[in-house]
Design a protein around this motif. Structure first.
Motif: not given
Length: 311
Positions: A145-158
């Motif tokens: 099982k795998f997941i890829f995440v991102r800095d929450p603010m960067e993800r939001l603005v993106s």
């Protein structure tokens, strides 16, 4: 087997409310890994897994998440050939990950010539909630099982830039119109009619509103609610910030074809500057100090779970 209507509806599965899958760490199978260049990435990976497990132990001792099993796995894609489960986090490389899954499953010869429409609307990939209960549990217990995440603010603005700063036949009329109507004073007729031109501050007002005029969307929902990292034991935690090296290491771990590399291209709006720390800073300037704090609070669990530094 569950009848089809029970698979797609949460209510008949109310007896699974409160399902708890302990986040025990299992050793990664490194049989397929060749060469010593992956040592640093592997070390980072083990630290991320241990960090998340430690966080979940503390968090779950205070609060046990309540949810239905089928809802729990509704964002997880299945690739049976290589026995992998991928929890989709939008704006963290998910389009290219779905391309890779299509190649792994034999649906495409190359990730480079699969269109955005095929990736998101082709329904080539199967989700875990489409299986019967035995199929769900078997895969959760035996697949990687795998997941890829991102800095929450960067993800939001993106997500904001992608959905509101470009023509969009769904997000403008559905979200844009509702946002402008509720949060823009003296909105002109054209804006109310089309829903185009939503400002970032208006979008944040919508995000933080407990009485939102439209619901949440996966592109800006919290990872803690999309993938339930404290209920599902993810074997591999990749980060958008180290996407290429993490992805290619993971492909080795699961025995992917040697010529398969994670795609480097940007899925859409390729001429746009990527959403970076500096780009995020410019958008956050539009918010008051209180709005910035509340937005951070909204993603507080995501920051903690994946060890991101608060902005």
């Amino acid at each position: 087997r569950l009848p089809e209507q029970q698979k797609t509806s949460e209510s008949p599965l109310s007896w699974f409310r409160g399902v708890y899958l302990p986040p025990a760490l299992h050793p990664l199978n490194k049989t397929f890994v060749k060469g010593g260049e992956w040592q640093d990435i592997d070390s980072t990976q083990e630290k991320r897994r241990a960090f998340l497990q430690d966080f979940c132990k503390k968090y779950n001792s205070r609060k046990k998440l309540q949810t239905h099993l089928v809802h729990l796995v509704s964002r997880i894609y299945v690739e049976d050939r290589h026995k992998v489960l991928y929890c989709e986090v939008p704006k963290a490389g998910c389009s290219n990950w779905k391309r890779v899954l299509m190649v792994l499953s034999g649906l495409a010869a190359s990730a480079n010539n699969i269109s955005h429409e095929d990736v998101h609307y082709g329904k080539h990939l199967r989700k875990l909630d489409s299986y019967d209960l035995k199929g769900i549990y078997t895969r959760l217990n035996t697949y990687t099982k795998f997941i890829f995440v991102r800095d929450p603010m960067e993800r939001l603005v993106s997500a904001f830039r992608d959905k509101f700063e470009h023509p969009n036949s769904y997000y403008h009329p559905v979200f844009g119109k509702a946002i402008i109507k509720k949060y823009r004073r003296n909105a002109d007729e054209e804006a109310l009619k089309t829903g185009s031109g939503v400002k970032f501050k208006e979008f944040i007002q919508y995000l933080l509103d407990s009485h939102r005029p439209v619901g949440m969307d996966i592109h800006w929902d919290q990872v803690s609610k999309l993938c339930y990292p404290c209920l599902i034991n993810y074997d591999f935690i990749g980060k958008f910030e180290t996407l290429e090296e993490d992805a290619n290491y993971f492909l080795q771990l699961v025995g992917a074809p040697a010529d398969l590399e994670f795609p480097k291209f940007k899925d859409r709006h390729s001429s746009d500057e990527r959403t970076s720390v500096e780009v995020v800073r410019q958008y956050l300037k539009e918010l008051s100090k209180e709005e910035r704090q509340l937005t951070y609070d909204f993603y507080y669990l995501d920051y903690l779970m994946f060890n991101y530094t608060s902005p």
